[in-house]
Motif scaffolding. Structure first.
Motif, PDB file in Angstrom:
ATOM      1  N   GLN A 100      20.568  45.038  58.443  1.00 45.20           N
ATOM      2  CA  GLN A 100      19.876  46.168  57.824  1.00 45.20           C
ATOM      3  C   GLN A 100      20.635  46.589  56.562  1.00 45.20           C
ATOM      4  OE1 GLN A 100      16.843  47.605  58.871  1.00 45.20           O
ATOM      5  NE2 GLN A 100      16.736  45.848  60.237  1.00 45.20           N
ATOM      6  N   LEU A 101      21.039  47.844  56.476  1.00 45.08           N
ATOM      7  CA  LEU A 101      21.748  48.331  55.293  1.00 45.08           C
ATOM      8  C   LEU A 101      23.257  48.378  55.518  1.00 45.08           C
ATOM      9  CD1 LEU A 101      19.336  51.173  54.114  1.00 45.08           C
ATOM     10  CD2 LEU A 101      19.450  48.794  53.376  1.00 45.08           C
TER      11      LEU A 101
ATOM     12  N   ASP B 187      36.520  45.174  64.143  1.00 48.38           N
ATOM     13  CA  ASP B 187      36.520  44.122  65.149  1.00 48.38           C
ATOM     14  C   ASP B 187      35.173  43.425  65.063  1.00 48.38           C
ATOM     15  OD1 ASP B 187      37.265  42.473  67.199  1.00 48.38           O
ATOM     16  OD2 ASP B 187      37.860  44.087  68.562  1.00 48.38           O
ATOM     17  N   VAL B 188      35.018  42.324  65.750  1.00 47.18           N
ATOM     18  CA  VAL B 188      33.751  41.591  65.745  1.00 47.18           C
ATOM     19  C   VAL B 188      32.635  42.503  66.242  1.00 47.18           C
ATOM     20  CG1 VAL B 188      32.494  39.648  66.743  1.00 47.18           C
ATOM     21  CG2 VAL B 188      34.878  39.370  66.037  1.00 47.18           C
ATOM     22  N   GLY B 189      31.559  42.575  65.468  1.00 47.23           N
ATOM     23  CA  GLY B 189      30.415  43.401  65.829  1.00 47.23           C
ATOM     24  C   GLY B 189      30.388  44.763  65.171  1.00 47.23           C
ATOM     25  N   VAL B 190      31.488  45.177  64.554  1.00 48.88           N
ATOM     26  CA  VAL B 190      31.543  46.488  63.906  1.00 48.88           C
ATOM     27  C   VAL B 190      30.817  46.424  62.560  1.00 48.88           C
ATOM     28  CG1 VAL B 190      33.073  48.215  62.864  1.00 48.88           C
ATOM     29  CG2 VAL B 190      33.658  47.162  65.056  1.00 48.88           C
ATOM     30  N   ARG B 191      30.057  47.465  62.242  1.00 45.29           N
ATOM     31  CA  ARG B 191      29.330  47.533  60.979  1.00 45.29           C
ATOM     32  C   ARG B 191      30.090  48.365  59.958  1.00 45.29           C
ATOM     33  NH1 ARG B 191      23.429  49.530  62.732  1.00 45.29           N
ATOM     34  NH2 ARG B 191      24.718  50.995  63.893  1.00 45.29           N
ATOM     35  N   VAL B 192      29.956  47.982  58.686  1.00 45.69           N
ATOM     36  CA  VAL B 192      30.537  48.739  57.580  1.00 45.69           C
ATOM     37  C   VAL B 192      29.455  48.948  56.532  1.00 45.69           C
ATOM     38  CG1 VAL B 192      32.856  47.832  57.993  1.00 45.69           C
ATOM     39  CG2 VAL B 192      31.351  46.660  56.369  1.00 45.69           C
ATOM     40  N   PRO B 193      29.604  49.965  55.665  1.00 42.23           N
ATOM     41  CA  PRO B 193      28.587  50.210  54.631  1.00 42.23           C
ATOM     42  C   PRO B 193      28.412  49.002  53.720  1.00 42.23           C
ATOM     43  CG  PRO B 193      30.096  52.068  54.810  1.00 42.23           C
ATOM     44  CD  PRO B 193      30.681  50.966  55.640  1.00 42.23           C
ATOM     45  N   HIS B 194      27.182  48.746  53.355  1.00 42.65           N
ATOM     46  CA  HIS B 194      26.880  47.571  52.544  1.00 42.65           C
ATOM     47  C   HIS B 194      27.295  47.770  51.087  1.00 42.65           C
ATOM     48  CE1 HIS B 194      23.818  44.031  52.220  1.00 42.65           C
ATOM     49  NE2 HIS B 194      24.926  43.783  51.564  1.00 42.65           N
ATOM     50  N   GLY B 195      26.780  48.808  50.464  1.00 42.49           N
ATOM     51  CA  GLY B 195      26.987  48.978  49.034  1.00 42.49           C
ATOM     52  C   GLY B 195      28.361  49.487  48.642  1.00 42.49           C
TER      53      GLY B 195
ATOM     54  N   ARG C 115      18.054  40.968  45.432  1.00 43.14           N
ATOM     55  CA  ARG C 115      19.050  42.030  45.257  1.00 43.14           C
ATOM     56  C   ARG C 115      18.385  43.322  44.806  1.00 43.14           C
ATOM     57  NH1 ARG C 115      22.536  39.334  42.596  1.00 43.14           N
ATOM     58  NH2 ARG C 115      21.819  39.829  40.499  1.00 43.14           N
ATOM     59  N   ASN C 116      17.457  43.232  43.886  1.00 45.23           N
ATOM     60  CA  ASN C 116      16.753  44.430  43.416  1.00 45.23           C
ATOM     61  C   ASN C 116      15.900  45.046  44.514  1.00 45.23           C
ATOM     62  OD1 ASN C 116      17.845  44.184  40.849  1.00 45.23           O
ATOM     63  ND2 ASN C 116      16.110  43.005  40.048  1.00 45.23           N
ATOM     64  N   GLU C 117      15.297  44.203  45.348  1.00 47.43           N
ATOM     65  CA  GLU C 117      14.489  44.701  46.464  1.00 47.43           C
ATOM     66  C   GLU C 117      15.364  45.480  47.439  1.00 47.43           C
ATOM     67  OE1 GLU C 117      11.189  42.957  49.658  1.00 47.43           O
ATOM     68  OE2 GLU C 117      12.603  41.602  48.672  1.00 47.43           O
ATOM     69  N   TRP C 118      16.543  44.920  47.733  1.00 48.43           N
ATOM     70  CA  TRP C 118      17.474  45.608  48.629  1.00 48.43           C
ATOM     71  C   TRP C 118      17.925  46.927  48.019  1.00 48.43           C
ATOM     72  CZ3 TRP C 118      22.277  47.625  48.275  1.00 48.43           C
ATOM     73  CH2 TRP C 118      22.917  47.960  49.472  1.00 48.43           C
ATOM     74  N   MET C 119      18.245  46.940  46.751  1.00 48.05           N
ATOM     75  CA  MET C 119      18.741  48.147  46.102  1.00 48.05           C
ATOM     76  C   MET C 119      17.677  49.243  46.072  1.00 48.05           C
ATOM     77  SD  MET C 119      21.097  46.488  43.061  1.00 48.05           S
ATOM     78  CE  MET C 119      21.617  48.084  42.386  1.00 48.05           C
TER      79      MET C 119
END
Length: 260
Positions: free
Chosen positions: A114-115, A134-142, A159-163
């Motif tokens: 996702q994001l 750790d494995v499975g932990v999420r971090v902010p994308h941008g 990339r533009n679609e995601w942004m």
């Protein structure tokens, strides 16, 4: 990333059920229907039906004494099936460990969720510094070098679609700053072959990242190398660590039939 309202192939009920599973945050064991409703924005009646269904399927377990739910073993089974199918992960593990030890840094292999970016593998090489991952932990994308590197690996249209999607779901003030930093990362990637983050996500951490594309079905992944500011500098990131991470990426891509 089609809009559900205009995409006839999109199954809204399935999407809502998955959003309930994503509502759990790191370190949380139990959530009640009220918390699910608050975090997803779904009506409580809908949440009641979804939690009942997910419990019947084994993806949630109901704790009667608490009146709340925890994730069930079915979620772990899905996660294990995904990880066990990533052949690149097994190959990358010793290479990540070696680079982490040699540079006294934390080296991460990640994928988009996702994001966010989700950690698929991590090696911690500094004797006094460890990323809280750790494995499975999420971090902010941008905000992270890992996420920015993933974006740099996409073509301009995706990339533009995601942004656009990210911007629509972010606060306007914070998004303007994040958008500017992403565009700078793309420029850095075009110049150096890698992008970097100087304390943008965590003011005590500097990081460099590169996209990774392999032909084993894993899609566009990303690698990042992070360390504490007392052991890092912009000059070191650009002159030493970025090129070393790039060389690691090239080794993996050559083995797995790289795309980029």
């Amino acid at each position: 990333m089609s809009e559900p309202e205009t995409d006839r192939q999109f199954v809204t009920a399935l999407a809502r059920g998955l959003e309930l599973l994503r509502a759990f945050r790191r370190g949380e064991r139990y959530l009640g229907n009220g918390e699910f409703a608050s975090r997803t924005g779904l009506p409580k009646a809908t949440v009641n039906r979804l939690t009942y269904t997910l419990t019947r399927l084994g993806y949630l377990e109901y704790q009667a004494e608490l009146g709340k739910y925890c994730l069930g073993a079915g979620v772990l089974a899905l996660g294990y099936a995904y990880l066990s199918g990533l052949s690149i992960r097994d190959t990358a593990r010793p290479l990540l460990a070696a680079l982490a030890d040699e540079t006294e840094s934390s080296v991460v292999l990640g994928a988009r969720e996702q994001l966010h970016m989700v950690c698929l593998e991590i090696s911690q090489g500094h004797p006094l510094f460890r990323l809280n991952l750790d494995v499975g932990v999420r971090v902010p994308h941008g905000l992270t070098a890992l996420g920015r590197a993933h974006l740099c690996g996409l073509d301009a249209a995706h990339r533009n679609e995601w942004m656009q999607r990210y911007g629509a779901e972010s606060e306007e003030a914070s998004w303007a700053e994040t958008e500017s930093s992403i565009l700078q990362a793309v420029s850095d990637y075009q110049q150096h072959g890698f992008c970097y983050s100087l304390g943008r996500w965590n003011p005590e951490v500097y990081a460099v990242g590169v996209p990774l594309s392999a032909a084993d079905g894993s899609g566009t992944l990303a690698l990042s190398l992070s360390g504490p500011v007392f052991n890092m500098s912009e000059a070191r990131l650009i002159g030493e660590l970025g090129p070393r991470l790039l060389a690691l990426r090239d080794r993996l891509q050559n083995k797995f039939g790289a795309g980029r």
